[in-house]
Each structure stands twice: as structure tokens, then as C-alpha cells.
Design a protein around this motif. Sequence first.
Motif, PDB file in Angstrom:
ATOM      1  N   VAL A  44       0.827  -1.316  -0.032  1.00 53.06           N
ATOM      2  CA  VAL A  44      -0.145  -0.077   0.103  1.00 53.06           C
ATOM      3  C   VAL A  44       0.866   1.205  -0.098  1.00 53.06           C
ATOM      4  O   VAL A  44       1.610   1.361   0.916  1.00 53.06           O
ATOM      5  N   GLN A  45       0.729   2.281  -1.059  1.00 54.66           N
ATOM      6  CA  GLN A  45       1.633   3.115  -1.119  1.00 54.66           C
ATOM      7  C   GLN A  45       0.799   4.507  -0.506  1.00 54.66           C
ATOM      8  O   GLN A  45      -0.361   4.587  -0.076  1.00 54.66           O
ATOM      9  N   ASP A  46       1.345   5.561  -0.618  1.00 52.07           N
ATOM     10  CA  ASP A  46       0.965   6.911  -0.119  1.00 52.07           C
ATOM     11  C   ASP A  46      -0.285   7.203  -0.985  1.00 52.07           C
ATOM     12  O   ASP A  46      -0.164   7.249  -2.118  1.00 52.07           O
ATOM     13  N   MET A  47      -1.420   7.223  -0.202  1.00 54.85           N
ATOM     14  CA  MET A  47      -2.657   7.655  -1.028  1.00 54.85           C
ATOM     15  C   MET A  47      -3.202   8.965  -0.950  1.00 54.85           C
ATOM     16  O   MET A  47      -4.307   9.449  -1.154  1.00 54.85           O
ATOM     17  N   ARG A  48      -2.233   9.999  -0.554  1.00 50.18           N
ATOM     18  CA  ARG A  48      -2.815  11.624  -0.301  1.00 50.18           C
ATOM     19  C   ARG A  48      -2.518  12.004  -1.941  1.00 50.18           C
ATOM     20  O   ARG A  48      -1.622  12.576  -2.185  1.00 50.18           O
ATOM     21  N   LYS A  49      -3.647  11.867  -2.419  1.00 43.13           N
ATOM     22  CA  LYS A  49      -3.912  12.298  -3.744  1.00 43.13           C
ATOM     23  C   LYS A  49      -5.028  13.418  -3.637  1.00 43.13           C
ATOM     24  O   LYS A  49      -6.078  13.346  -2.968  1.00 43.13           O
ATOM     25  N   PRO A  50      -5.226  14.528  -4.657  1.00 41.76           N
ATOM     26  CA  PRO A  50      -6.256  15.377  -4.353  1.00 41.76           C
ATOM     27  C   PRO A  50      -7.388  14.652  -4.894  1.00 41.76           C
ATOM     28  O   PRO A  50      -7.793  13.633  -5.492  1.00 41.76           O
ATOM     29  N   ALA A 109      -9.029   4.006   5.780  1.00 41.38           N
ATOM     30  CA  ALA A 109      -8.942   2.493   6.098  1.00 41.38           C
ATOM     31  C   ALA A 109      -7.947   1.564   5.298  1.00 41.38           C
ATOM     32  O   ALA A 109      -7.810   0.591   5.699  1.00 41.38           O
ATOM     33  N   LEU A 110      -7.363   2.055   4.493  1.00 47.82           N
ATOM     34  CA  LEU A 110      -6.548   1.198   3.339  1.00 47.82           C
ATOM     35  C   LEU A 110      -5.289   0.825   4.023  1.00 47.82           C
ATOM     36  O   LEU A 110      -4.603  -0.208   3.885  1.00 47.82           O
ATOM     37  N   HIS A 111      -4.814   1.833   4.980  1.00 46.14           N
ATOM     38  CA  HIS A 111      -3.451   1.108   5.573  1.00 46.14           C
ATOM     39  C   HIS A 111      -3.566  -0.164   6.325  1.00 46.14           C
ATOM     40  O   HIS A 111      -2.617  -0.893   6.523  1.00 46.14           O
ATOM     41  N   HIS A 112      -4.975  -0.622   6.756  1.00 48.17           N
ATOM     42  CA  HIS A 112      -5.007  -1.907   7.341  1.00 48.17           C
ATOM     43  C   HIS A 112      -4.800  -2.905   6.571  1.00 48.17           C
ATOM     44  O   HIS A 112      -4.735  -4.050   6.836  1.00 48.17           O
TER      45      HIS A 112
END
Length: 569
Positions: A44-50, A109-112
Motif C-alpha cells: 500500500v503506497q501513499d494515498m494522499r492524492k487530490p 482504512a486502506l493502510h490496514h
Amino acid sequence: MEHIPEEDRAVEAASKSLLETDSAEKRVLGILWNVSSDTIGVQVQDMRKPATRRGILSATSSLFDPLGFVAPVLMAPKILLQQLCQLDLGWDDPIPQHLEQKWIEWTQALHHLQDFKIRRCYKPPGFKAITSCQAHYFADASETGYGAVAYLRMTDIEGKTHCSFLAGKARVTPLKTVTIPRLELTAATVAVRLDAQLKRELEVAVDSTTFWTDSSTVLRYIKNRTSRFHTYVANRVQVIQQHSDPGQWRFVDGKSNPADEASRGVSVEKFLHRSRWTSAPEFLWKKEEHWPVDLNLPVQLDQNDAEVKRPAIVSVTSTSEKNPTDRLLLQYSSWYRLKRAVAFFLRLRRLLKAKAERALSALQTRTAAHDGSRSSASSTSANEKKPNKKGTAARADQPTTPALLSVEEIDDAETAVISYVQSQSYKEEISRLRGMQNVKCSSPISRLDPVLDQNVLRVGGRLGRSTQAFESKHPAIMPAKSHVTDLDLLTPNHLLLLRAGPRLPPGAFSDSDNYTRRRWRQVQHLATEFWRRWSQEYLQTLQHRQKWTKEERNLQVGDVGYHRRQERS
């Protein structure tokens, strides 16, 4: 490493263990492989997207899941993207607040998902020799998506059963509305294609294959061999029947179908703790007598089914033989020969009509004489019979008919043919013109301003005031689809004008007319250019030159010449 024979191990592996490395997890083709536990996970990569369409698509595509381990989890952002497409938003436009809240909850919740692990090996440790190996495929669909999942069910010599996850597919439904039975059938098609793909890649011999679906309609479509379906259903049923046997398909209730998670999507929490996606349904771990009972469905489909083609009802009307006139027109492929044949028929009709009139006139004369005097009628009848025996008096009053056709007869034949063809195609128009009414605007020839001239429909309009010939001003109107119309002779006028019709008005035309919107000027320019090149390039090659046909040198000083002087008388 203890599962790998020593003779197959590398030299470096004998002195250094894989567990002695800095990290037990290795990246293999974009997925994580934990060497110590021999399990596979998802990175799981960084999901900080606009929160835009572009950002959501970028974040969703960053999760590499080729085998569909977490396909139900990825359905949520796919459904969200489809909703944004339906709203017709731009790639960088802000999304509605309620959709943005769903996106934020999913990313948080994706980091789980990093806690997700699945065994790499299909065969668990301590499993004895395999006696049975079966492949099971589950398919399901809903209003939001459809998908399929495959499992490998193995049984060893001790009777133990183990089910392993093979692969899964999950897709969103098209933007165009599709019925649930069609989506269920599409999911079944995905399961069949997934089976063909896995059989090419698996190194394990599969003894049997079973397909499961919770749609009784799909089962009836697959097992039916007599009904004809519409194109959408027919194409998918054909694929299923080509790559599988109808006896391999069985029914499973929706609660026991793990493919339901692929069609609707699940949250990360439910996927990690209460999901059947990677563990297979409970009945598959049991013996076959505990499996769901297959439905005894009728093979024959209801004719009212929307996907079944209804038999076309064709009403055949028995008609009599074709009109003799139509048979005559179809008999000839030459316009000139047709006119000659019709001219001879018209001549025969005229002769028979004249003969009938003479016979009627003679009958009236004899009747009048009989009323006056019976004896006079008897003597008159005797005198009339004597010349008939010789065959001279009866033909004395008949006009002699020339053997060749005259120009008037051929013109009358042409008018008769055109009038007949027009009467078959433009009955209503001719009837209204005879009644002194205008042609309806819905008529295909209303824009030609038709007029009726001697039972022939002709083009009207302002050309009647011009000084051109009558045939040029008012050409006859012929239907586009007619045998007689196709008999029109091919003349140079067709090649130059690209159609049959009167000549266009003369004028001066240049190359700029090729780019004008007036087609007649383009055609006239091409005609002028054709005749210019024809006279300059082709016509001269047809002239035989009498002199200077061979190359000779010019006269030079010192050449002996001969001069002939003509003497005057």
C-alpha cells in the motif's frame, strides 16, 4: 528453504539464509513476498492524492493486484469513479462532498490492508499425496459490478480437504443500463475465460471443473440448445458452451456465493475479518453430499422471455401471374428494342381495333337491310360471299400497312411505355393532377412541380418560359427504381454531366470553379477541360500525317537542290 532439496539449492544459499537479510519481505512483480512465512501481501503506497477524478484514478492504479487478491476492496473506488463519470466532471474538477467523504473514509482504512496475507503455496504443509484435484469457479453480478473467483479444492489420501485461492476478477458495470440477467451471464463468461487462462498456467493436473452461479436464468440459457437468443446473449452463451459443458454448471444460493463480494465491493475491515473471498465458501470444505442441491430447471425457455427471439410471422399472399405488360418490359434489356416491340404491339392493336370496327359496321348494315327486306338481304348476302371466296373484295377496303416502323410509331411507343411506368409508381400524383389539384408536399416529386401533358408526368417550373426545346424544358419524370429507367442508354452526356438530363447553360469556367459550392459549375469546368485535352492530346493522334514522318537533317550550304518552275499556258 527446508522444502527445497539440497541438490537444487544455490551455492550461496548453503552459507547464507534468506532470513538473515535485512527484511524478510521481498518485492516480486509488484507484490510483497514474505520469505519467512512464505506468504504474499499487498503493498500500500501513499494515498494522499487530490480528491479529483485524476487523483482517485492515480491512487487506485497504484495498487498492483494482478491475481485479484483484494479485488473486492478495489471495487469501492472504481464505483466512485463511475459515479463521477456519470456526473460529467472534469479530470481536475472538485467532486461532490458526499462522494469526497466516501473517498476519504476508504483511503484512511486502506493502510490496514498491509495486514492481509495469503499463502503462496496451494498445498499446505503436512498435506499427503493428492488423490483428487478440482477447480471451482463462482460468478455473480449486481447493479454496480460483476466478477468471478476461482478456487483449487484438493483431497489427500487421508481424506483431508483443502481449498486454495487461485485468482479473482471484479469489474464495474457499463455506464449504459444493462439488465441483471445479462450481467449475470457476463459474469459467467468471465468465469469461463478465467478457467481457460488458469488451465494454461497451472502445473497441477485438474481432475474436474465446476462452475457455480446464483442465477437460474443463466443456467437455463446455458443448458438450452433450441431457442435463439438476441445478439448480446447469443454471443456470451456461445462462448460459455464452447469452453465448458452445461453439465459443469450448478446452482448456489447468493449467501454462499463468494463472488457476491466482487459484484458489490466490501470495506477493508470486513475483507480482513469476515470475508469468504480468499477462504472459499464453507460447503466447499465439506464432502460433496453436503454441497447445495442442484436445481431441476426446465430446459425449454418461455417464449415471453425478453432475450429469446420470437419466431418471425411472415404472411405470404398468393398473387396471380405478373401483368403481361410488366413481362414485356422485363423481357428486353435494350431501350431501343423495347420501343420497337411496343410499337409493333400498338400497331397490332390498332389493326385489330380497325378490323373490329369494320366488322361492326358491316353487321349494322346487314341488320338494317334485313329489317327492310328479307329477300333483298338474301341477294345481298349472296353477292358478298362470292368475292370472299376469291379473297380479293374483303381486302380491298383494308389499308395497306408498311413493313417498317415509322418515326411516329416509335415515338408513340416511347410515350406509352413512359406513361405506363409512371402510372405504376405515381398513381396518386396523376390522379390529383387530373382532378386539377396540386401534388401533396409529402410526394417525392413535389419539388419538381410536376405537370401532366398527354398522360405523361413532366417537370414543370419556370423553364417553360425559356426558348429551349420542349423535351429539355419539361423532361419526363421516371422512378429511380425501375427496369425501364435502367435501360437508359449510356451517352457522352452521362460521362460529362455524371447524370442523365439536359445540357447545362453554357458559360466561361475556370479552375476556381472546382472549389465552388455550385455543382453545375464544377461539372461544366470538368467538361470543358475534358474536351480541351481531348482535342489537343487525343484528336491529333488520329490524323495520319503525309509529310515529315521521319527525322531528317536540315538543308546546308552546298546541297544540290531541284527547282521546278511551273510554265504558264
